[in-house]
Scaffold this active site. Sequence first.
Site, mmCIF file in Angstrom:
data_model
loop_
_atom_site.group_PDB
_atom_site.id
_atom_site.type_symbol
_atom_site.label_atom_id
_atom_site.label_comp_id
_atom_site.label_asym_id
_atom_site.label_seq_id
_atom_site.Cartn_x
_atom_site.Cartn_y
_atom_site.Cartn_z
ATOM 1 N N CYS A 119 10.989 -0.133 14.218
ATOM 2 C CA CYS A 119 11.207 -1.692 14.090
ATOM 3 C C CYS A 119 12.529 -2.379 14.770
ATOM 4 O O CYS A 119 12.468 -3.606 15.140
ATOM 5 C CB CYS A 119 10.789 -2.297 12.966
ATOM 6 S SG CYS A 119 8.966 -1.763 12.490
ATOM 7 N N HIS A 252 12.623 -9.946 13.646
ATOM 8 C CA HIS A 252 11.528 -8.893 13.541
ATOM 9 C C HIS A 252 10.180 -9.474 12.595
ATOM 10 O O HIS A 252 10.351 -9.903 11.780
ATOM 11 C CB HIS A 252 11.790 -7.724 12.985
ATOM 12 C CG HIS A 252 10.693 -6.678 12.855
ATOM 13 N ND1 HIS A 252 10.022 -6.294 13.679
ATOM 14 C CD2 HIS A 252 10.483 -5.874 11.684
ATOM 15 C CE1 HIS A 252 8.954 -5.442 13.319
ATOM 16 N NE2 HIS A 252 9.579 -5.333 11.973
ATOM 17 N N ASN A 282 2.890 -6.697 12.106
ATOM 18 C CA ASN A 282 3.891 -6.053 12.449
ATOM 19 C C ASN A 282 3.726 -5.001 13.836
ATOM 20 O O ASN A 282 3.075 -4.143 13.569
ATOM 21 C CB ASN A 282 4.548 -5.280 11.358
ATOM 22 C CG ASN A 282 5.817 -4.673 11.575
ATOM 23 O OD1 ASN A 282 6.383 -4.436 12.627
ATOM 24 N ND2 ASN A 282 6.306 -4.397 10.470
HETATM 25 O O1 UT7 Z 1 9.116 -3.285 9.856
HETATM 26 C C1 UT7 Z 1 9.435 -3.179 8.382
HETATM 27 C C2 UT7 Z 1 8.202 -2.774 8.033
HETATM 28 N N1 UT7 Z 1 7.838 -3.072 6.554
HETATM 29 C C3 UT7 Z 1 7.908 -4.231 6.028
HETATM 30 O O2 UT7 Z 1 8.269 -5.226 6.378
HETATM 31 C C4 UT7 Z 1 7.345 -4.104 4.786
HETATM 32 C C5 UT7 Z 1 7.979 -4.715 3.469
HETATM 33 N N2 UT7 Z 1 7.310 -4.801 2.288
HETATM 34 C C6 UT7 Z 1 6.443 -5.863 2.358
HETATM 35 O O3 UT7 Z 1 6.194 -6.463 3.257
HETATM 36 C C7 UT7 Z 1 5.892 -5.985 0.928
HETATM 37 O O4 UT7 Z 1 6.375 -5.203 0.001
HETATM 38 C C8 UT7 Z 1 4.358 -5.434 0.889
HETATM 39 C C9 UT7 Z 1 3.580 -6.662 1.742
HETATM 40 C C10 UT7 Z 1 4.049 -4.265 1.603
HETATM 41 C C11 UT7 Z 1 3.656 -5.729 -0.450
HETATM 42 O O5 UT7 Z 1 3.832 -6.721 -0.978
HETATM 43 P P1 UT7 Z 1 4.475 -6.787 -2.485
HETATM 44 O O6 UT7 Z 1 4.473 -8.221 -3.034
HETATM 45 O O7 UT7 Z 1 5.518 -5.912 -2.597
HETATM 46 O O8 UT7 Z 1 2.942 -6.211 -3.295
HETATM 47 P P2 UT7 Z 1 2.921 -4.929 -4.358
HETATM 48 O O9 UT7 Z 1 3.169 -3.621 -3.491
HETATM 49 O O10 UT7 Z 1 3.938 -5.198 -5.566
HETATM 50 O O11 UT7 Z 1 1.604 -4.856 -4.752
HETATM 51 C C12 UT7 Z 1 1.042 -5.765 -5.718
HETATM 52 C C13 UT7 Z 1 -0.344 -5.721 -5.811
HETATM 53 C C14 UT7 Z 1 -0.523 -4.073 -6.267
HETATM 54 O O12 UT7 Z 1 -1.821 -4.383 -7.371
HETATM 55 P P3 UT7 Z 1 -1.153 -4.140 -8.881
HETATM 56 O O13 UT7 Z 1 -0.648 -2.763 -9.199
HETATM 57 O O14 UT7 Z 1 -0.248 -5.177 -9.162
HETATM 58 O O15 UT7 Z 1 -2.525 -4.241 -9.857
HETATM 59 C C15 UT7 Z 1 -1.205 -3.577 -5.201
HETATM 60 O O16 UT7 Z 1 -2.243 -2.535 -5.606
HETATM 61 O O17 UT7 Z 1 -1.133 -5.803 -4.725
HETATM 62 C C16 UT7 Z 1 -2.025 -4.602 -4.450
HETATM 63 N N3 UT7 Z 1 -2.254 -4.374 -3.134
HETATM 64 C C17 UT7 Z 1 -3.295 -5.075 -2.343
HETATM 65 N N4 UT7 Z 1 -4.111 -6.076 -2.774
HETATM 66 C C18 UT7 Z 1 -4.986 -6.130 -1.927
HETATM 67 C C19 UT7 Z 1 -1.285 -3.914 -2.273
HETATM 68 N N5 UT7 Z 1 -1.997 -3.855 -0.968
HETATM 69 C C20 UT7 Z 1 -3.026 -4.637 -0.970
HETATM 70 C C21 UT7 Z 1 -4.142 -5.030 -0.162
HETATM 71 N N6 UT7 Z 1 -5.056 -6.105 -0.528
HETATM 72 N N7 UT7 Z 1 -3.763 -4.977 1.118
#
Ligand code: UT7
Length: 325
Positions: A119, A252, A282
């Site tokens: 990225c 980005h 992204n």
């Molecule tokens: O170019 C660089 C590329 N990468 C990035 O920029 C990614 C950087 N990271 C992020 O953007 C965030 O960490 C994410 C968007 C990937 C995740 O957001 P988060 O606020 O860190 O969520 P989380 O991983 O803590 O997940 C929270 C909850 C979890 O459920 P529990 O364990 O709290 O019950 C996940 O299982 O959300 C759940 N979850 C979803 N629910 C519905 C994870 N993905 C999804 C989904 N839909 N797609």
Amino acid sequence: MSLYSRITGTGSCLPPRRLSNADLAAELAVSGVLTSDDWIVERTGIRARHFAAADVCSSDLGLEAARQALQAANLQAQDIDLIIVATSTPDMVFPSTACILQKKLGAHGGAAFDVQAVCSGFIYALTVADALIKTGTATKALVIGAEVFSRLLDFKDRTTCVLFGDGAGAVVLEASDTPGILASDLHADGKHVGILCVPGHVSGGKVLGEPLLKMDGKAVFKLAVGVLDEAARAVLAKAGKVATDIDWLVPHQANIRIMQSAAKKLKLSMDKVIVTVDQHGNTSAASIPLALDGAVRNGKIKPGELLMLEGVGGGFTWGAVLLNM
Ligand code: UT7
């Protein structure tokens, strides 16, 4: 020999198939993968992404973006003596997507190669093109970010497959006597290879390892907000500028919350941040030139304004470029 390089044209391309969050959620639900528009919008700011048709490659998307950028710069393909394509989804193992794109453009003879910094790829590619122009090795470059990230997605993993999309963006960078690119700052830290990767390869005619994207989203998020701020401050210092001089931050486009944090650390209002992540998710190396082209074409970004471009991604890689349009 010119002292500077300057962007003289921009272009972009999104493949026609657009999936809103609701469209994607409905498709994923068929295989029991549950997500929702609310979750995706709240956690990422993404509302839709575009997926390329099965026979469309990064070079096809890059070609359309390149043609637009050439037209905007009033140049013909044969005027270009350097093509750099930033991509993690090349058409082939080799030759480079840049060589394939050069052929599709109908150009020949100039240098052409790919840059792989995921990225951060566009920031790396722009910096390399700037350096080659400043040393007189090239005079008119096409710098392109082009990706078909949909090919790398694990549609059983809702934590990653909702985040990415396909697209391309391009700029023409020309030798100039007036300052365009003012400063660049590039970094990598290979100890974080495992937090964002596609750990597969081709060997003996077979794909080995896991050829789908794996990401520790929380680790990426935490690292991203810190290193983007460091890179932004480094380019400002190199150019003798301060954050209040910035007209537009073009980050980005991965997650609106990362962009908000980057703006806050620089004490910039979100009114000064170009945001297109809602429209295409992204798109990795394509995201910065896609955002740039959109804002140039809708008249937000005007000639002479000071832009901070900043990228972060797998590797771990990151960097920033400060430039006058
Ligand atoms: O170019 C660089 C590329 N990468 C990035 O920029 C990614 C950087 N990271 C992020 O953007 C965030 O960490 C994410 C968007 C990937 C995740 O957001 P988060 O606020 O860190 O969520 P989380 O991983 O803590 O997940 C929270 C909850 C979890 O459920 P529990 O364990 O709290 O019950 C996940 O299982 O959300 C759940 N979850 C979803 N629910 C519905 C994870 N993905 C999804 C989904 N839909 N797609």
